[in-house]
Design a protein around this motif. Structure first.
Motif, mmCIF file in Angstrom:
data_model
loop_
_atom_site.group_PDB
_atom_site.id
_atom_site.type_symbol
_atom_site.label_atom_id
_atom_site.label_comp_id
_atom_site.label_asym_id
_atom_site.label_seq_id
_atom_site.Cartn_x
_atom_site.Cartn_y
_atom_site.Cartn_z
ATOM 1 N N ASN A 11 -2.834 8.942 1.210
ATOM 2 C CA ASN A 11 -2.463 7.533 1.317
ATOM 3 C C ASN A 11 -1.190 7.338 2.137
ATOM 4 O OD1 ASN A 11 -4.656 6.814 -0.233
ATOM 5 N ND2 ASN A 11 -3.514 6.704 -2.152
ATOM 6 N N ALA A 12 -0.225 8.262 1.980
ATOM 7 C CA ALA A 12 1.031 8.155 2.734
ATOM 8 C C ALA A 12 0.782 8.300 4.232
ATOM 9 C CB ALA A 12 2.016 9.226 2.249
ATOM 10 N N ILE A 13 -0.067 9.234 4.607
ATOM 11 C CA ILE A 13 -0.353 9.442 6.027
ATOM 12 C C ILE A 13 -1.134 8.257 6.594
ATOM 13 C CG2 ILE A 13 -1.557 10.889 7.689
ATOM 14 C CD1 ILE A 13 0.992 12.136 6.585
ATOM 15 N N ARG A 14 -2.108 7.774 5.858
ATOM 16 C CA ARG A 14 -2.865 6.607 6.339
ATOM 17 C C ARG A 14 -1.958 5.397 6.506
ATOM 18 N NH1 ARG A 14 -8.457 6.882 2.717
ATOM 19 N NH2 ARG A 14 -9.501 8.498 3.963
ATOM 20 N N ARG A 15 -1.062 5.181 5.534
ATOM 21 C CA ARG A 15 -0.132 4.051 5.611
ATOM 22 C C ARG A 15 0.800 4.217 6.817
ATOM 23 N NH1 ARG A 15 1.879 4.536 0.835
ATOM 24 N NH2 ARG A 15 3.623 5.841 1.458
ATOM 25 N N ALA A 16 1.266 5.437 7.051
ATOM 26 C CA ALA A 16 2.175 5.683 8.179
ATOM 27 C C ALA A 16 1.486 5.407 9.509
ATOM 28 C CB ALA A 16 2.680 7.127 8.123
ATOM 29 N N CYS A 17 0.219 5.794 9.627
ATOM 30 C CA CYS A 17 -0.523 5.540 10.867
ATOM 31 C C CYS A 17 -0.681 4.037 11.106
ATOM 32 C CB CYS A 17 -1.893 6.214 10.813
ATOM 33 S SG CYS A 17 -1.835 8.033 10.868
ATOM 34 N N LEU A 18 -0.820 3.275 10.030
ATOM 35 C CA LEU A 18 -0.977 1.827 10.160
ATOM 36 C C LEU A 18 0.332 1.145 10.518
ATOM 37 C CD1 LEU A 18 -3.303 1.049 7.108
ATOM 38 C CD2 LEU A 18 -3.892 0.822 9.529
ATOM 39 N N LEU A 19 1.449 1.649 9.961
ATOM 40 C CA LEU A 19 2.732 0.967 10.111
ATOM 41 C C LEU A 19 3.570 1.486 11.274
ATOM 42 C CD1 LEU A 19 3.820 0.660 6.362
ATOM 43 C CD2 LEU A 19 2.643 -1.026 7.782
ATOM 44 N N ALA A 20 3.227 2.655 11.820
ATOM 45 C CA ALA A 20 4.030 3.228 12.900
ATOM 46 C C ALA A 20 3.985 2.331 14.128
ATOM 47 C CB ALA A 20 3.515 4.626 13.245
ATOM 48 N N THR A 21 5.134 2.163 14.787
ATOM 49 C CA THR A 21 5.197 1.316 15.987
ATOM 50 C C THR A 21 4.689 2.045 17.223
ATOM 51 O OG1 THR A 21 7.495 2.021 16.295
ATOM 52 C CG2 THR A 21 7.110 -0.049 15.100
ATOM 53 N N GLY A 22 4.563 3.353 17.136
ATOM 54 C CA GLY A 22 4.028 4.144 18.242
ATOM 55 C C GLY A 22 3.163 5.259 17.705
ATOM 56 N N SER A 23 2.884 6.236 18.549
ATOM 57 C CA SER A 23 2.015 7.335 18.131
ATOM 58 C C SER A 23 2.776 8.460 17.436
ATOM 59 C CB SER A 23 1.278 7.912 19.345
ATOM 60 O OG SER A 23 2.210 8.417 20.294
ATOM 61 N N VAL A 24 4.116 8.389 17.450
ATOM 62 C CA VAL A 24 4.945 9.420 16.814
ATOM 63 C C VAL A 24 5.444 8.884 15.470
ATOM 64 C CG1 VAL A 24 6.993 10.865 17.009
ATOM 65 C CG2 VAL A 24 5.638 10.342 19.045
ATOM 66 N N ILE A 25 5.143 9.614 14.415
ATOM 67 C CA ILE A 25 5.487 9.171 13.062
ATOM 68 C C ILE A 25 6.760 9.877 12.597
ATOM 69 C CG2 ILE A 25 4.748 9.173 10.647
ATOM 70 C CD1 ILE A 25 1.886 8.903 11.640
ATOM 71 N N GLY A 26 7.796 9.090 12.326
ATOM 72 C CA GLY A 26 9.048 9.629 11.807
ATOM 73 C C GLY A 26 9.148 9.435 10.308
ATOM 74 N N VAL A 27 10.289 9.811 9.748
ATOM 75 C CA VAL A 27 10.495 9.718 8.298
ATOM 76 C C VAL A 27 10.376 8.279 7.815
ATOM 77 C CG1 VAL A 27 12.137 10.110 6.426
ATOM 78 C CG2 VAL A 27 11.950 11.770 8.270
ATOM 79 N N ALA A 28 10.929 7.353 8.573
ATOM 80 C CA ALA A 28 10.917 5.949 8.144
ATOM 81 C C ALA A 28 9.493 5.436 7.989
ATOM 82 C CB ALA A 28 11.689 5.097 9.145
ATOM 83 N N SER A 29 8.588 5.833 8.893
ATOM 84 C CA SER A 29 7.196 5.371 8.822
ATOM 85 C C SER A 29 6.474 5.919 7.596
ATOM 86 C CB SER A 29 6.443 5.774 10.086
ATOM 87 O OG SER A 29 7.001 5.159 11.222
ATOM 88 N N LEU A 30 6.917 7.080 7.092
ATOM 89 C CA LEU A 30 6.284 7.653 5.896
ATOM 90 C C LEU A 30 6.587 6.820 4.654
ATOM 91 C CD1 LEU A 30 6.983 11.454 6.489
ATOM 92 C CD2 LEU A 30 4.795 10.264 6.739
ATOM 93 N N ASN A 31 7.774 6.185 4.653
ATOM 94 C CA ASN A 31 8.151 5.298 3.541
ATOM 95 C C ASN A 31 8.019 6.007 2.194
ATOM 96 O OD1 ASN A 31 9.066 2.839 2.522
ATOM 97 N ND2 ASN A 31 6.994 2.080 2.162
#
Length: 457
Positions: free
Chosen positions: A381-401
């Motif tokens: 769920n965390a990875i799916r949420r990060a992919c939805l909320l990320a502003t670009g294709s690179v997922i950082g710590v903040a996007s993991l929430n």
């Protein structure tokens, strides 16, 4: 030097090969005398070309290299070029830089780039021996770990060739042992009980058992007992006759539908006392009746049951039948929580990432350190949420929430020096951008940089 430290050096350096690359014959001789006294084999090379040739010929455990190889050279450029060439061609060999004080700043930069250590001329014998011993011990440990990982990869590949593993994702030894056991017991036509907390992947293990059993290709039904109202569980399992209760129609139950195949009962601990008695009867005799019917029917079904309930405690509490427990617990598979098999976190995270997305090193570190109380399901769920909320294709710590108040998660927001440097480099020195990637505020990143001794842009 004490007897203990001398013995320790002898144990570490014995039969190990150290390559010294220095144009000074006196320096090479000094190293040969010092290191050979403790059992090391010392090779000497006067030029970078000779050093690279020696590395290609012999198994070298450690390189000690100078920064200049011509009498008139003082820039250290030759040493820098040699270092990068060795790192490119022999990445696992540790390199110790031999440097004059004028090259100290260059040596520090090369240590950041991967050099194992640097020794200033003239060197201190005790410090040099300690560094060499530690690096050789570390290299040996890494080589053993690499061999162990290689053996594990081969074992996983061999298991995947022999059995249908249903594309299960894992790296840990704990999961490999569990999956291996599941494949071994699959063909034994006996009940299997799978234990473990919610979200660890008990259903995947049940799928592996079924896929490699004699009943593969036959009916395979799954019933989540915890998702059904208590009054409907027995109707779902055993079926109903028309008029058995208000609005009831004739309906085939799961035991009847799965005849000859496999039935997976998830959340077994929620089964009522009446349901437990009927389940025990089916296991013992293969007989059951639909709700509202006096007609005895027969079925031959293999049961795979799973629960996050402590059934032994439930037996003591009088909420679960002991005779049913022993009927089901012929083979027990206990799935450990994700926090106890951290090697599986990143492979699973990469599997859950949507195409085109990548994780930053800081995000990977945060995933590794987070305790995952919800196990694999929470990670997915965390990875799916990060992919939805990320502003670009690179997922950082903040996007993991990731929640910051979980026990054991303090380190996730305390990136080490390498992670901070990498984030600053990718952000081109913009503190706000680097802080966002690391999941920190700008003030927190400044404090972290100050603690790590890093200068701001």
């Amino acid at each position: 030097m004490s007897r203990v430290s001398a013995d320790s050096l002898q144990a570490s350096l014995a039969n190990r090969t150290v390559l010294v690359i220095d144009d000074s014959e006196a320096v090479c001789t000094a190293f040969e005398v010092l290191l050979s006294l403790h059992g090391a084999r010392v090779l000497a090379a006067a030029t970078p070309e000779e050093g690279l040739a020696a590395l290609a010929r012999a198994g070298v455990d450690l390189v000690i290299q100078d920064m200049n190889f011509r009498r008139e050279a003082t820039s250290g450029e030759e040493g820098i070029a040699l270092f990068h060439e060795i790192r490119a061609r022999f990445p696992h060999v540790p390199i110790v830089l031999l440097t004059a004080w004028t090259h100290l700043e260059t040596a520090v930069e090369l240590v950041r780039a991967g050099a194992a250590d640097y020794i200033a001329k003239p060197w201190d014998d005790a410090r040099l021996l300690t560094s060499v011993r530690n690096l050789i011990d570390l290299g040996r440990a890494r080589a053993e770990a690499a061999e162990w990982r290689r053996a594990r990869r081969e074992a996983r590949a061999e298991l995947a060739e022999r059995f249908d593993l249903r594309s299960v994702i894992y790296e840990s030894e704990a999961m490999h042992a569990l999956v291996s056991t599941a494949t071994q017991v699959a063909r034994a036509d006996v009940p299997v009980l799978i234990l473990g907390p919610n979200g660890v992947g008990k259903e995947v293990l049940a799928d592996i058992v079924q896929a490699n059993s004699e009943r593969t290709g036959r009916p395979y039904f799954k019933v989540n007992l915890g998702a059904l109202p208590v009054e409907l569980i027995e109707a779902e399992l055993f079926g109903t006759e028309a008029g058995a209760f208000t609005g009831a129609r004739a309906r085939t139950g799961r035991f009847e539908a799965a005849d000859g195949g496999t039935l997976f009962l998830d959340e077994l601990g929620t089964l009522s006392g009446s349901g437990q008695a009927k389940l025990l009867r089916v296991l013992q005799t293969g007989e059951f009746e639909r709700l509202g019917s006096n007609v005895t029917r027969r079925t031959h079904v293999r049961i795979i049951a799973a629960t996050n309930t402590n059934l032994r405690q439930a037996i003591r509490d009088g909420t679960f039948r002991e005779d049913l427990y022993y009927r089901l617990n012929v083979i027990e598979l206990a799935v450990p929580p994700l926090a106890e098999r951290r090697e599986d976190i990143l492979p699973l995270a990469q599997h859950f990432l949507e195409r085109g997305f990548t994780l930053t090193p800081a995000a990977e570190e945060a995933l590794r350190r987070y305790p995952w109380p919800g196990n694999v399901r929470e990670l997915q769920n965390a990875i799916r949420r990060a992919c939805l909320l990320a502003t670009g294709s690179v997922i950082g710590v903040a996007s993991l929430n990731l929640p910051a108040d979980q026990p054991g998660n303090d380190d996730a927001v305390q990136p080490d020096r390498a992670l901070v440097e990498q984030a600053l480099e990718r952000a081109h020195g913009v503190i706000a951008h680097a802080a966002r990637e690391l999941g920190l505020s700008r003030q927190a990143l400044y404090r972290r940089m100050e603690k790590l001794g890093l200068r701001g842009p």
